[in-house]
Design a protein around this motif. Structure first.
Motif, mmCIF file in Angstrom:
data_model
loop_
_atom_site.group_PDB
_atom_site.id
_atom_site.type_symbol
_atom_site.label_atom_id
_atom_site.label_comp_id
_atom_site.label_asym_id
_atom_site.label_seq_id
_atom_site.Cartn_x
_atom_site.Cartn_y
_atom_site.Cartn_z
ATOM 1 N N UNK A 160 0.837 -1.195 0.000
ATOM 2 C CA UNK A 160 0.000 0.000 0.000
ATOM 3 C C UNK A 160 0.876 1.252 0.000
ATOM 4 N N UNK A 161 1.922 1.206 0.808
ATOM 5 C CA UNK A 161 2.856 2.339 0.838
ATOM 6 C C UNK A 161 3.478 2.561 -0.537
ATOM 7 N N UNK A 162 3.933 1.470 -1.150
ATOM 8 C CA UNK A 162 4.578 1.539 -2.466
ATOM 9 C C UNK A 162 3.622 2.142 -3.501
ATOM 10 N N UNK A 163 2.395 1.671 -3.476
ATOM 11 C CA UNK A 163 1.417 2.130 -4.464
ATOM 12 C C UNK A 163 1.181 3.631 -4.325
ATOM 13 N N UNK A 164 0.930 4.050 -3.112
ATOM 14 C CA UNK A 164 0.641 5.474 -2.905
ATOM 15 C C UNK A 164 1.881 6.333 -3.120
ATOM 16 N N UNK A 165 3.042 5.822 -2.691
ATOM 17 C CA UNK A 165 4.276 6.589 -2.850
ATOM 18 C C UNK A 165 4.589 6.825 -4.320
ATOM 19 N N UNK A 166 4.288 5.824 -5.133
ATOM 20 C CA UNK A 166 4.554 5.962 -6.572
ATOM 21 C C UNK A 166 3.491 6.817 -7.240
ATOM 22 N N UNK A 167 2.318 6.891 -6.612
ATOM 23 C CA UNK A 167 1.204 7.621 -7.228
ATOM 24 C C UNK A 167 0.538 6.858 -8.355
ATOM 25 N N UNK A 168 0.612 5.537 -8.327
ATOM 26 C CA UNK A 168 0.009 4.729 -9.398
ATOM 27 C C UNK A 168 -1.481 5.041 -9.516
ATOM 28 N N UNK A 169 -1.924 5.346 -10.721
ATOM 29 C CA UNK A 169 -3.340 5.683 -10.906
ATOM 30 C C UNK A 169 -4.113 4.542 -11.535
ATOM 31 N N UNK A 170 -3.417 3.666 -12.224
ATOM 32 C CA UNK A 170 -4.058 2.508 -12.866
ATOM 33 C C UNK A 170 -3.278 1.277 -12.434
ATOM 34 N N UNK A 171 -3.984 0.193 -12.136
ATOM 35 C CA UNK A 171 -3.320 -1.072 -11.816
ATOM 36 C C UNK A 171 -3.910 -2.180 -12.683
#
Lengths: 551, 551
Positions: free
Chosen positions: A112-123
């Motif tokens: 979750x940290x990685x996702x938000x830190x990267x700012x991923x908008x689409x997975x």
């Protein structure tokens, strides 16, 4: 860093940007018929060609654009070693977006940290990993689109995700041609987060240029060509599966994608090697050892005489390398690197002629346990605790520093990463020696090495020597604070019968490899050693426990 | 060129500059013991190691600095394939200066033009080439220092040059360590001038970056490694001997430098291949054919089963490739390129598996005459006279355009080079086809192709078909102006007995390969064909002679 000197400007092709897209485009143009073989979710195998793949890559680029993905945006992927994952290696960066490599084995809060830190908008998420995505969706705030990758129709997909798009439906509707932009080569190609024992995961952001150069160097180093077949076993969410997907495409090899790897899939890997005439595999001892065990159980021995098994992670055991070679002809090649190093920094391939002549057979096998020679382009130094260069004499132990066109120069948005870099070099945290002819040999992790009287003592070497005693089950050597020597080694030993050994006997085990001053005065006999969550001896816990210990 | 899209900045090693110095430094660090074998002026052979060489390279850099050479200055070199020439490949560009490749076979006024145009201020000259330097000194104004490379003392050197320095004396006094600067990778590494049939030589200035990338691509393509031994036969003043010196160093192969090559040195080359276990050679049919003839004269056939003979220039004859392979196991590999292309653009190495299965033995040999597949990184197009893209169907003939990180984007200080470039691609002036699976096949030079009715007719194909007739000694086909069709082909034929053939017989020779409308209505029988100074049929003269010809 030194100042950069400008010479005379050239009229060479320097405006040509090193874009990863050109790798797959070139492969599709020059080897359109080359096969990509992939294992489906149900265990069956499918195959298509580079030409077909490239069409799907172009459709994938249009798909992403239709979802509003722009250059500089981050698209995450949660998948095994599938063909869709492989296609994403090209479609996402091809439009200038960043492919976030989502490590599905991370703890939920870390992912979750990685996702938000990267700012991923689409997975993009494989249907089997929907539970991971669902848990992530409850914690992560950045993702606005979830796209499920499945062979089933959307109606058969059960998920608690608020809204899911269907990858294959979108792909079928997307145009099969994409007019690729020229991307500034320093733009990010992908992001991979590395997890340490402390703190949040740290983001390593790879550029198109770095990936392109790593790809060329690896292809040259592994001597790959269109006659090879590369099987990608290392997870593709781990530093691009060590770059093998890209160097395979560069060399236009056949590609074998075995999907999800579980321990029970060992036979599948070996069978695929036989069926597809696989010549390059990436993996680690934890994968190759069960493959070897399975091969031993076979009625007839497969001929893997052309095969190079690229082995990362820990040093392969001599018995693993020797038995694999003697049974099948396959060459297990130890490689060295980390997420921060692109990841390949050194490879132990093809013992030099000069050493072939000089070494005994036993010494040759032993040489294969070293981390090998740095790839051309990589500068390596070893330094002492004060950052002073140490000689490359095969004896002096220092922290290994690495620099090069595909070595990280920073972590993403990390306030203070200065302690991880020195003069433009990345500090590996590994301790090792460099021989006069360039071979790297790891001896310890910096945090585990014992700093005594201004010198370093390798805890690993000492442990290996002590466990050589038949009565010893396991051993750990740690440094404990010492008023005069800074640290002194203390050995913690578990014996089979819980008895103690005479100190002379322990010193006898170490006499060959250690100077007298390096020998531990104290050997403590314990019932068990503490372990970390991944099963390694927890030296941090041991150091904490014995921090007050005085001889 | 398209606009360059910027994605997300990365933290990758993008500030690391691709400097050629790092190639030789890496080789000296990782393969210090690897040998470099060189032929002395007296015909004897010497040998030293990469470590020794690198020390001399560092001394060479100090030597140049002691002569006042600065970054951006131009240093010319007039030499054969010697070790001093090899060392200069690293010492001159290593300090940020430009290595001017002085083609000692150029006409004196051209060499003088090249020298002054480049602004070379220092020239390193082999003692045997002092007469060339002396002539140059009377015409060229830019050179201020002449440095003679010889094993003799300076007192034994007779020259009319106003002042000569002694390379080895200076080298012996220079420090053996040089603190290399980091050079902006787009800075010029070397300059090589290309000579056409008209106008002054045109300067191609190679960047460090372009050379570095060409080196990696060639090493990967030729699958070279430290077990190889590369013999550099192509002159080192010709586009870096096609980059083999650099890719050999990249791969840390043994290097064999045969010095001056003359026709009578053929046996030396073959003997060196045997003695040094040479596995990679560059050359051309004009070199490989005499080598084959010499091998046929030997009592025992050498085993060159590992050897790749890289053959540039004209297409190798089938008999040359087949006989070389059948007698020795060596693989003649046709490569395609030009000074402007770094120089390697395409290589025909290792017939694809898909074709190995599909083709007859005869077809396989025929495939080896094609120019092969472009190196990964090189974009190829074929276009018609209006610059429109033609299909890659193996049939449509167009001018070959090339683009890539080591393809020239301009000529040095040439007022109008726009006609040699199109949309960022270099116009090769070669006409050819591209097959659906990417193979390039040259059919003609653009200036020799016959443009008729909006289509192109290959003069070379037609000539080859006509000389297939047993009575024909030689033939040239040229386009002559035609009011309706723009041009029509006219064949000029020399027969053994000066007799004429019935036109139907000529058309019969062409029927297989040419459409009816392409057949020449006119065949003229002549006593001889005019030749250029290098012995090629002078089509320009023929076209002038027959420009008024009307059917």
């Amino acid at each position: 860093m030194s100042d950069i000197v400008k010479g005379m400007p050239s009229g060479h092709g320097d405006s040509y940007q090193l874009n990863t897209t050109s790798l797959i485009r070139h492969a599709a143009r020059t080897y359109p018929e080359q096969e990509i073989v992939f294992r489906n979710r149900d265990g069956s195998w499918g195959r298509y060609t580079y030409a077909d793949c490239y069409t799907r890559v172009q459709r994938g680029a249009n798909l992403l654009r239709s979802l509003g993905v722009e250059a500089g945006d981050v698209v995450g992927i949660l998948d095994w070693n599938s063909r869709r994952h492989f296609e994403s290696y090209w479609s996402i960066p091809g439009i200038g977006a960043v492919m976030l490599q989502m490590n599905l084995r991370l703890a939920q809060e870390d992912l979750s940290y990685v996702t938000d830190h990267s700012g991923a908008s689409v997975v993009l998420v494989d249907e089997t990993l929907l539970p991971v995505a669902e848990a992530l969706a409850t914690q992560s705030s950045s993702v606005r689109e979830w796209v499920v990758m499945t062979d089933k129709p959307l109606t058969e997909i059960k998920t608690s995700l608020p809204r899911v798009r269907h990858f294959e439906d979108l792909l079928a509707r997307a145009e099969p041609v994409y007019d690729w932009p020229v991307i500034d080569e320093t733009s990010t190609y992908s992001a991979c987060y590395t997890t340490g024992t402390t703190g949040n995961p740290k983001g390593v952001y790879y550029s198109h240029r770095g990936i392109y150069l790593h790809t060329m160097a690896q292809a040259a180093n592994l001597r790959m060509c269109g006659d090879d077949a590369a099987m990608i076993v290392t997870p593709m969410f781990h530093a691009q599966a060590w770059g093998l997907p890209q160097s395979a495409v560069y060399s236009a090899t056949k590609i074998v994608l075995p999907g999800q790897y579980r321990a029970e899939d060992t036979s599948t890997l070996v069978d695929a090697m036989i069926t597809e005439d696989v010549t390059v595999v990436n993996g680690a001892p934890v994968i190759f050892q069960p493959m070897l065990d399975y091969i031993k159980s076979l009625d007839s021995r497969p001929d893997f005489g052309r095969a190079r098994l690229l082995s990362g992670s820990t040093e392969p055991a001599l018995s693993l390398m020797r038995d694999f070679f003697e049974l099948t002809g396959a060459d297990i090649i130890h490689a060295y690197g980390a997420t921060e190093t692109g990841p390949t920094a050194a490879v132990n391939i093809g013992l030099k002629r000069s050493l072939q002549r000089k070494l005994t057979p036993g010494e040759k096998w032993d040489m294969k346990r070293s981390q090998g020679l740095p790839l051309n382009g990589i500068d390596v130094r070893i330094v002492d605790a004060e950052g002073r260069d140490l000689p490359h004499d095969g004896v002096a132990q220092g922290e290994i520093l690495l620099r090069g066109p595909w070595i990280a120069e920073s972590y993403r948005d990390l306030d203070d990463d200065t302690e991880r870099f020195l003069d433009g070099y990345w500090r590996s945290g590994d301790v090792g020696t460099i021989s006069p002819d360039g071979y790297i040999k790891l001896t310890d992790r910096l945090k585990d090495v014992i700093k005594s009287g201004g010198e370093w003592i390798s805890s690993i070497d000492m442990e290996n020597a002590i466990v050589g005693h038949p009565a010893v089950v396991e051993a750990a050597v740690i440094g404990v604070p010492h008023p005069k020597w800074q640290e002194r080694p203390v050995a913690l030993v578990v014996t089979a019968d819980r008895s103690s050994l005479p100190i002379k006997e322990v010193h006898g085990l170490l006499a060959d490899r250690f100077a007298k001053w390096q020998l531990p005065e104290t050997v403590l006999y314990v019932d068990a050693l503490p372990r970390t969550s991944v099963g390694k001896i927890d030296k941090k816990a041991l150091r904490a426990t014995y921090s007050e210990f005085r001889e």
